[in-house]
Design a protein around this motif. Structure first.
Motif, PDB file in Angstrom:
ATOM      1  N   ARG B  18       0.840  -1.206   0.000  1.00  0.00           N
ATOM      2  CA  ARG B  18       0.000   0.000   0.000  1.00  0.00           C
ATOM      3  C   ARG B  18       0.870   1.249   0.000  1.00  0.00           C
ATOM      4  NH1 ARG B  18      -3.264   0.174   4.869  1.00  0.00           N
ATOM      5  NH2 ARG B  18      -2.603  -1.879   5.584  1.00  0.00           N
ATOM      6  N   ALA B  19       1.897   1.243   0.857  1.00  0.00           N
ATOM      7  CA  ALA B  19       2.793   2.405   0.913  1.00  0.00           C
ATOM      8  C   ALA B  19       3.508   2.589  -0.414  1.00  0.00           C
ATOM      9  CB  ALA B  19       3.800   2.226   2.047  1.00  0.00           C
ATOM     10  N   SER B  22       1.162   4.196  -2.959  1.00  0.00           N
ATOM     11  CA  SER B  22       1.064   5.628  -2.667  1.00  0.00           C
ATOM     12  C   SER B  22       2.321   6.357  -3.104  1.00  0.00           C
ATOM     13  CB  SER B  22       0.868   5.850  -1.170  1.00  0.00           C
ATOM     14  OG  SER B  22      -0.458   5.731  -0.836  1.00  0.00           O
ATOM     15  N   ALA B  23       3.480   5.763  -2.763  1.00  0.00           N
ATOM     16  CA  ALA B  23       4.743   6.434  -3.056  1.00  0.00           C
ATOM     17  C   ALA B  23       4.926   6.610  -4.554  1.00  0.00           C
ATOM     18  CB  ALA B  23       5.906   5.637  -2.463  1.00  0.00           C
ATOM     19  N   ILE B  24       4.612   5.543  -5.336  1.00  0.00           N
ATOM     20  CA  ILE B  24       4.791   5.652  -6.788  1.00  0.00           C
ATOM     21  C   ILE B  24       3.843   6.695  -7.359  1.00  0.00           C
ATOM     22  CG2 ILE B  24       4.497   4.394  -8.946  1.00  0.00           C
ATOM     23  CD1 ILE B  24       5.563   1.917  -7.460  1.00  0.00           C
ATOM     24  N   VAL B  26       2.562   9.340  -5.825  1.00  0.00           N
ATOM     25  CA  VAL B  26       3.037  10.683  -5.471  1.00  0.00           C
ATOM     26  C   VAL B  26       4.284  11.034  -6.268  1.00  0.00           C
ATOM     27  CG1 VAL B  26       3.932  12.084  -3.594  1.00  0.00           C
ATOM     28  CG2 VAL B  26       2.004  10.610  -3.202  1.00  0.00           C
ATOM     29  N   PHE B  27       5.142  10.026  -6.523  1.00  0.00           N
ATOM     30  CA  PHE B  27       6.366  10.284  -7.290  1.00  0.00           C
ATOM     31  C   PHE B  27       6.023  10.748  -8.701  1.00  0.00           C
ATOM     32  CE2 PHE B  27      10.287   9.266  -9.505  1.00  0.00           C
ATOM     33  CZ  PHE B  27      11.208   9.760  -8.613  1.00  0.00           C
ATOM     34  N   MET B 104       5.633  13.550   1.110  1.00  0.00           N
ATOM     35  CA  MET B 104       4.671  12.532   1.515  1.00  0.00           C
ATOM     36  C   MET B 104       3.517  13.116   2.318  1.00  0.00           C
ATOM     37  SD  MET B 104       5.327   9.636   4.318  1.00  0.00           S
ATOM     38  CE  MET B 104       3.996   9.496   5.478  1.00  0.00           C
TER      39      MET B 104
END
Lengths: 118, 352
Positions: B18-19, B22-24, B26-27, B104
């Motif tokens: 899940r993280a 989200s990270a991809i 936002v990236f 983040m």
């Protein structure tokens, strides 16, 4: 602790993703280029002059004064954080005394000319 | 359809996945934002100066950035002899990573999950909604002076060392006003969560109106923190060449450059969330579009300031920071509770 929470873990994942992307970007050039190192290329850039002595020269003491001033102000800002969240529940006098004391001390040194950049 | 659903339930089962999703996401948003920023910077700045800017590669020069990136990435990778090799190579990577962590806590992941109300559960995919998120953002945003010092020292040239010290002095001088001005917003909402701060602006004015002096002080400090004109003292062609990143070339320079614009994107996004209502807006277009558009508009304002103002000297810069911005932000922080009480009693500010 922050890293025990789910947000803390996500924070680590975000850091790792960006670090991996950065590392890949640094590794990619090695696949496309051949190392052709010449003494001139490896020399530090100093506008075409030959570098004299070490690059780790001494620097002005003024930077130290500003760094100390930063630490003092930063501690005061850290004390202001809990006050800012709960100003209707806590005593105002310590925070105001802290701010006033800070302004008096810094004002004294500013008037004395220690914070001038000459 | 069945495959997508089962894949999604597999992803929902693991915190790590899940993280990562989200990270991809936002990236991608942040890289897109940085690309648009660089294009605006080059094109608008050129137009204000009666130049054309990039025109040749792609339509209106839109592919110039990709051409530049490819060119930088296929350049030879070498470390100058005077440099400290591990540190010199690590600083650009750590810079990008810390800036990305600061990104983040901006509610990009929440606004993105609003686009998929059926399949993405905000409870599971949003990581930006936690209590001291503003503090975390600034904790990572404020790591820059250390990296600048390390990079300048590791570069192994006199220009990089002096440029690094100068950059660090500038960054720490404006850290205090920026903390004190965001604290005045915190004093207004009594929360350190960017989420709550944005939601508190839903039923009252954007805090740029209620907290106008803090908004201006924050904008000035942000200009200095992002090292943009009129405070771009680190890039002084005739005295310090390019400041602390003089020795960086090729892909490492690309990372340093990316970090600069990611920081500008993060800073503009924090400004938008604190003072301009975050993802809220009058027209019914998706929240992510509002947030993105406002961030880009704030950055355009920064470019406009860059084109319109001459740069200051280092003594003027330090004077402005220590003798004007710090006392003014302290005074405004102490005034804010009275503003908050007055606004609460007149219904101008409605907290959750």
């Amino acid at each position: 602790m922050l890293f025990d929470t789910i947000e803390g873990f996500a924070l680590l994942v975000f850091f790792a993703l960006a670090a991996v992307v950065g590392l890949i970007a640094e590794i990619i050039p090695n696949f496309f280029t051949k190392k052709r190192e010449t003494p001139e290329k490896l020399m530090p850039f100093e506008s075409g002059e030959d570098p004299v002595g070490t690059a780790r020269i001494r620097f002005r003491v003024h930077y130290y004064v500003f760094a100390v001033a930063f630490v003092v102000f930063d501690i005061i800002a850290a004390f202001a954080i809990p006050w800012a969240i709960s100003w209707n529940m806590v005593d105002w006098i310590p925070v105001i005394a802290l701010f006033l004391g800070m302004l008096v001390v810094v004002g004294y040194y500013a008037l004395k000319g220690e914070l001038e950049w000459v | 359809m069945g495959l997508a659903t089962s894949f999604l339930s597999f992803v929902e089962g693991s915190v790590f996945l899940r993280a990562l999703v989200s990270a991809i996401a936002v990236f991608i948003v942040a890289s897109l934002g940085s690309l648009i920023e660089i294009y605006i910077e080059r094109k608008l700045w050129a137009r204000i100066m009666s130049r054309y800017g990039p025109t040749e590669v792609g339509r209106y020069g839109s592919l110039q950035l990709f051409a530049d990136a490819i060119k930088l990435v296929v350049k030879e990778d070498f470390t100058p002899l005077g440099a400290d090799k591990p540190l010199y190579n690590a600083v650009p990577v750590i810079g990008v990573a810390t800036t990305f962590v600061a990104l983040m806590v901006i509610p990009f992941d929440y606004t993105l999950s609003l686009l998929f109300p059926k399949s993405l559960n905000p409870q599971l995919f949003v990581f930006s909604n936690f209590e001291p998120s503003l503090l975390v953002a600034f904790a990572f945003f404020a790591l820059e002076p250390i990296l600048v010092l390390l990079g300048g020292w590791a570069g192994g040239s006199k220009y990089t060392l002096v440029g690094g010290f100068r950059s660090a002095a500038q960054l720490i001088s404006y850290e205090i006003p920026i903390i004190l001005t965001f604290l005045s917003v915190v004093a207004l909402t009594k929360s350190m969560n960017i989420f709550t701060i944005v939601l508190d602006q839903a039923h009252s004015f954007p805090f740029a109106l209620l907290e106008f002096p803090a908004f201006i002080l924050f904008l000035i400090s942000l200009l200095a923190e992002l090292e943009r004109t009129p405070f771009d003292l680190t890039e002084a062609d005739s005295e310090l060449v390019a400041g602390w990143n003089t020795e960086y070339g090729g892909a490492k320079f690309l990372l340093v450059y990316l970090n600069e614009y990611l920081r500008a994107f993060t800073g503009s996004a924090i400004l938008v969330c604190l003072f301009l209502g975050g993802w809220l807006g009058p027209a019914p277009i998706p929240a992510i579009v509002w947030l993105f558009l406002k961030t880009i508009l704030v950055f355009t304002l920064l470019v406009w300031i860059r084109a319109a103002y001459p740069r200051v000297r280092i003594d003027q810069m330090l004077n402005l920071g220590w003798k004007y911005l710090v006392p003014l932000s302290v005074v405004w922080l102490l005034v804010t509770p009275f503003i908050a009480m007055a606004a609460l009693s007149h219904g101008l500010l409605i907290l959750r």
